[in-house]
Design a protein around this motif. Structure first.
Motif, PDB file in Angstrom:
ATOM      1  N   GLY A   1       0.806  -1.215   0.000  1.00 53.57           N
ATOM      2  CA  GLY A   1       0.000   0.000   0.000  1.00 53.57           C
ATOM      3  C   GLY A   1       0.838   1.263   0.000  1.00 53.57           C
TER       4      GLY A   1
ATOM      5  N   MET B   1      -1.855  -2.899  -7.480  1.00 54.91           N
ATOM      6  CA  MET B   1      -3.288  -2.951  -7.238  1.00 54.91           C
ATOM      7  C   MET B   1      -3.935  -4.149  -7.943  1.00 54.91           C
ATOM      8  SD  MET B   1      -4.239  -0.720  -5.063  1.00 54.91           S
ATOM      9  CE  MET B   1      -2.702  -1.245  -4.251  1.00 54.91           C
TER      10      MET B   1
ATOM     11  N   SER C   1      -3.231  -6.963  -5.609  1.00 55.61           N
ATOM     12  CA  SER C   1      -4.114  -6.946  -4.442  1.00 55.61           C
ATOM     13  C   SER C   1      -5.508  -7.435  -4.800  1.00 55.61           C
ATOM     14  CB  SER C   1      -4.189  -5.531  -3.857  1.00 55.61           C
ATOM     15  OG  SER C   1      -4.873  -4.643  -4.736  1.00 55.61           O
TER      16      SER C   1
ATOM     17  N   ARG D   1      -4.909  -2.043  -0.247  1.00 58.36           N
ATOM     18  CA  ARG D   1      -5.829  -1.071  -0.838  1.00 58.36           C
ATOM     19  C   ARG D   1      -6.216   0.001   0.182  1.00 58.36           C
ATOM     20  NH1 ARG D   1      -7.812  -3.228  -5.701  1.00 58.36           N
ATOM     21  NH2 ARG D   1      -9.583  -1.820  -5.713  1.00 58.36           N
TER      22      ARG D   1
END
Length: 306
Positions: free
Chosen positions: A117, A133, A136, A190
């Motif tokens: 993150g 991302m 994730s 996130r």
């Protein structure tokens, strides 16, 4: 705060009571006969009937439920139909292994999730951000049993770096902890990215930049400590999430925790053990959420208890 705590404890007690009722109804409606499991396939109908009488399985539903509830209030979870032992003793013997795995998984997801993150926030809208991302999103979407089997195949079977299963050493806990923490790492990455981006846009960060403070110092001393506040409050909720997902992971890795105990009990229709594990798991979930709600206002004064 005291009034809020009392109200939440009362609500938690009602939730646990509702869970016992729903679980008992579901187990009551299960077509499998525990008495037949105990007696064996070759047992006569008379033998099965005698076992049902001894266990009280022929009593009406509310009689069985009330008997279980009154015993539970006295700290008695009953005896296992098949293992001939107290359910509380069986759970107590398995609980340390599950707690060890849970702590290891929380540490794992925090290390990976917060790191990803932070990097994504600092590289916002760049290829590194997009790639992390996507990772994730995959970690959030992937089923745990698939991740577990994949890690076993690569790192235990092919490479031989870790044992295939078991319990007792640091090497045994690595793959189960990564499997269990994989989902949480995606969520935390996130959340940390969003929190970091929000903090980076605050006035105090611009003031620090105007004073000429080094970028690294601003990130480490001002941005990360403020961005991590909502993350810390979410750790309590993870206790509940792990208790619901630990059954799959323990079954894949042969980890001797309450998840494996629950799976064995489900296969054998060992109702007292199923109820006991359900109650312990539900209590962990409720207390985890309560802990998160109590810690959040202490960490972030902007959050108010009502």
């Amino acid at each position: 705060m005291q009034a809020y705590l009392v109200r939440r404890l009362f609500e938690s007690a009602l939730i646990l009571l509702g869970i016992t009722l729903v679980t008992f109804i579901l187990l009551y409606l299960v077509p499998a006969d525990p008495a037949r499991q105990i007696a064996g396939r070759s047992a006569t109908a008379e033998t099965v009937q005698n076992i049902r009488d001894q266990l009280g399985l022929n009593d009406p539903f509310f009689v069985q439920y009330w008997r279980y509830l009154t015993a539970l209030f006295q700290g008695d979870m009953g005896r296992s139909y098949l293992q001939r032992a107290e359910v509380s003793e069986l759970i107590a013997a398995r609980l340390p292994a599950s707690l060890l795995l849970m702590v290891a998984a929380i540490v794992t997801e925090l290390i990976f999730g917060l790191t990803i993150g932070i990097i994504a926030a600092l590289r916002r809208n760049r290829p590194a951000d997009h790639g992390l991302m996507i990772f994730s999103f995959v970690s959030i979407s992937a089923p745990q049993f698939v991740i577990g089997i994949l890690l076993l195949y690569i790192f235990a079977v092919k490479l031989g770096w870790f044992p295939i299963g078991g319990y007792g050493t640091f090497a045994h806990v690595v793959l189960p902890a990564i499997t269990l923490g994989f989902l949480g790492a995606g969520w935390y990455s996130r959340m940390m990215r969003s929190s970091m981006i929000d903090v980076l846009g605050q006035d105090f960060v611009r003031t620090a930049q105007a004073k000429g403070l080094a970028k690294g110092r601003i990130i480490l001393r001002h941005v990360i400590p403020n961005a991590v506040l909502p993350i810390i409050a979410m750790i309590g909720i993870d206790i509940g999430l792990f208790m619901s997902g630990i059954v799959v992971v323990e079954s894949v890795y042969g980890w001797p925790g309450i998840g494996q105990l629950a799976w064995q009990a489900i296969q054998r229709v060992d109702i007292p053990v199923i109820m006991g594990v359900t109650m312990v798991s539900a209590t962990a979930i409720v207390l985890g959420n309560l802990l998160a709600d109590l810690v959040a206002p202490m960490i972030d004064p902007r959050i108010k208890t009502k």
